[in-house]
Design an enzyme around this catalytic site. Structure first.
Site, PDB file in Angstrom:
ATOM      1  N   TRP A 109       0.806  -1.221   0.000  1.00  0.00           N
ATOM      2  CA  TRP A 109       0.000   0.000   0.000  1.00  0.00           C
ATOM      3  C   TRP A 109       0.838   1.269   0.000  1.00  0.00           C
ATOM      4  O   TRP A 109       0.471   2.259  -0.640  1.00  0.00           O
ATOM      5  CB  TRP A 109      -1.005  -0.001   1.159  1.00  0.00           C
ATOM      6  N   ASP A 120      -1.351   6.652   6.165  1.00  0.00           N
ATOM      7  CA  ASP A 120      -2.483   5.874   5.657  1.00  0.00           C
ATOM      8  C   ASP A 120      -2.804   4.810   6.709  1.00  0.00           C
ATOM      9  O   ASP A 120      -2.129   3.790   6.796  1.00  0.00           O
ATOM     10  CB  ASP A 120      -2.106   5.222   4.318  1.00  0.00           C
ATOM     11  N   LYS A 159     -12.382  -1.349   6.817  1.00  0.00           N
ATOM     12  CA  LYS A 159     -11.643  -2.299   7.646  1.00  0.00           C
ATOM     13  C   LYS A 159     -12.050  -2.152   9.120  1.00  0.00           C
ATOM     14  O   LYS A 159     -12.639  -3.053   9.673  1.00  0.00           O
ATOM     15  CB  LYS A 159     -10.138  -2.109   7.476  1.00  0.00           C
TER      16      LYS A 159
HETATM   17  C1  LIG Z   1      -7.616  -1.173   1.856  1.00  0.00           C
HETATM   18  C2  LIG Z   1      -6.511  -0.191   1.863  1.00  0.00           C
HETATM   19  C3  LIG Z   1      -6.420   0.835   0.906  1.00  0.00           C
HETATM   20  C4  LIG Z   1      -7.405   0.985  -0.219  1.00  0.00           C
HETATM   21  O1  LIG Z   1      -8.557   1.527   0.201  1.00  0.00           O
HETATM   22  P1  LIG Z   1      -9.753   1.874  -0.823  1.00  0.00           P
HETATM   23  O2  LIG Z   1     -10.784   2.396   0.085  1.00  0.00           O
HETATM   24  O3  LIG Z   1     -10.101   0.607  -1.534  1.00  0.00           O
HETATM   25  O4  LIG Z   1      -9.248   2.896  -1.772  1.00  0.00           O
HETATM   26  C5  LIG Z   1      -5.377   1.732   1.018  1.00  0.00           C
HETATM   27  N1  LIG Z   1      -4.464   1.636   1.993  1.00  0.00           N
HETATM   28  C6  LIG Z   1      -4.503   0.644   2.911  1.00  0.00           C
HETATM   29  C7  LIG Z   1      -3.471   0.586   3.981  1.00  0.00           C
HETATM   30  C8  LIG Z   1      -5.529  -0.295   2.871  1.00  0.00           C
HETATM   31  O5  LIG Z   1      -5.577  -1.280   3.792  1.00  0.00           O
END
Ligand SMILES: *Cc1c(COP(=O)(O)O)cnc(C)c1O
Length: 365
Positions: A107, A177, A201
């Site tokens: 990511w 993030d 999540k």
């Molecule tokens: C799931 C995830 C994403 C992507 O998220 P979206 O909402 O599908 O754009 C980005 N960064 C991390 C760390 C993730 O776990």
């Protein structure tokens, strides 16, 4: 194929399990919210009734995370991936044209690739081998270019199962993030410039993304930034500049309420640590399963593991499914298995997985 277990546990990496309690409440009031005879989904987003739901959710999140008044909490669409663009476009309009991205896995690399469209990247590769395992260089040793406007990193690499628990020593805004780790424990918000997280999540259903933005970072946007992603515009409109994903916002609020009722982030952290500890312990004791991440960087939320006999992968997944243990297949870039054990996964689910893994090993290895 028939699932024989009467209990189902969903280890999906996202969208993932939601607390049963919140879904029951949403179901009970789905057609008749607040005794209005209509659904929350059918209410105008500028109606006071929805505004109350929206504000309450924000306040609950502020309380849970202890967010200082000098930060805005913004709700937007497009998920975390859209923030990969929104961050550079919001921060690099007036200032420097360079940003540091810490490369630790899937990511953080995806964020970096997207940011390349908007700025010069100073990339610091932080993955190393330590004791023959994958580890991350301590954050106080990360090299950060003096010309960079900010430092971006991903504290929990969802795909790789890597967690970073320290922060760099820098005067630059730290952008994190936190899609797969927010609300899994308490954090000191004041150490960050921006935290963003897709909801699906640890927050609620997909469709909404939360950004926590320090006030001094609201005014550096590029003129090319879409208004719907402009932090200043979102802040001034309480995230209701255009129609927000009202149902996701409402359901996220129910999850925050559930967390508060449980006792907040101290309680959930303890619970999460226990869940992860027993699962890693099972993996470490076994001859069949292995985890390749150094203990200092193992994720509490996403536990990847490989079978040393990969020809057993398909059987493992099939039998796990029959036992009511769903979505254990690892990400295609890593292979093997991955159990995502976010806040909503009860310890009974982890115990059931461990019991299954032990039995599978006895029967097959
Ligand atoms: C799931 C995830 C994403 C992507 O998220 P979206 O909402 O599908 O754009 C980005 N960064 C991390 C760390 C993730 O776990």
């Amino acid at each position: 194929m028939k699932i024989t277990s009467d209990k189902i546990f969903n280890f999906s990496s996202g969208p993932s399990s939601l607390p049963k309690e919140t879904m029951k409440q949403a179901q009970a009031e789905f057609m008749n919210w607040n005794n209005l005879g209509i659904s929350i989904m059918e209410i105008n987003h500028r109606n006071n009734l929805f505004l109350q739901v929206a504000e309450e959710a924000e306040q609950l999140l502020r309380d849970l995370l202890n967010i200082p008044d000098t930060y805005k909490v913004l709700f937007s669409q497009g998920g975390a991936r859209t923030q990969f663009s929104a961050v550079p476009l919001n921060l690099l309009g007036k200032r420097k044209k360079k940003a540091t991205y810490i490369d630790t896995g899937y990511w953080s690399r995806s964020a970096l690739e997207e940011a390349k469209k908007y700025c010069e990247i100073d990339c610091f590769k932080a993955r190393i081998k330590k004791d023959n395992k994958i580890a991350i260089i301590f954050a106080d040793e990360w090299n950060i270019d003096q010309e960079s406007a900010y430092v971006h990193f991903c504290p929990n690499e969802t795909v790789d199962g890597i967690e970073i628990n320290d922060l760099p020593l820098t005067d630059k805004p730290i952008i994190a993030d936190m899609s797969s780790t927010i609300l899994s424990r308490g954090i000191d918000i004041s150490k960050y410039g921006i935290i963003y997280a897709g909801a699906q999540k640890n927050i609620g259903p997909s469709g909404i993304c939360i950004s926590i933005v320090r006030d001094d970072l609201l005014d550096s946007a590029s003129s090319l930034l879409p208004s719907t992603l402009n932090y200043r515009i979102l802040a001034e409109n309480k995230s209701i500049f255009n129609t927000p994903p009202t149902f996701s916002w409402y359901l996220s609020g129910l999850v925050f309420k559930w967390l508060k009722k449980l006792g907040g982030l101290k309680v959930i952290e303890k619970y999460n640590r226990k869940k992860a500890a027993i699962l890693y312990d099972c993996i470490d004791k076994s001859m069949l399963y292995k985890n390749t991440i150094h203990v200092s960087n193992r994720s509490l939320m996403n536990v990847p593991f490989q079978l040393v006999r990969p020809e057993l992968n398909i059987r493992f997944l099939q039998q796990a499914k029959l036992a009511g243990l769903l979505e254990l297949k690892g990400h295609r870039s890593v292979g093997g298995m991955r159990a995502s054990i976010y806040n909503a996964m009860p310890i009974e689910g982890v115990q059931a997985l461990i019991a299954f893994m032990e039995k599978f090993e006895q029967e097959n290895y």
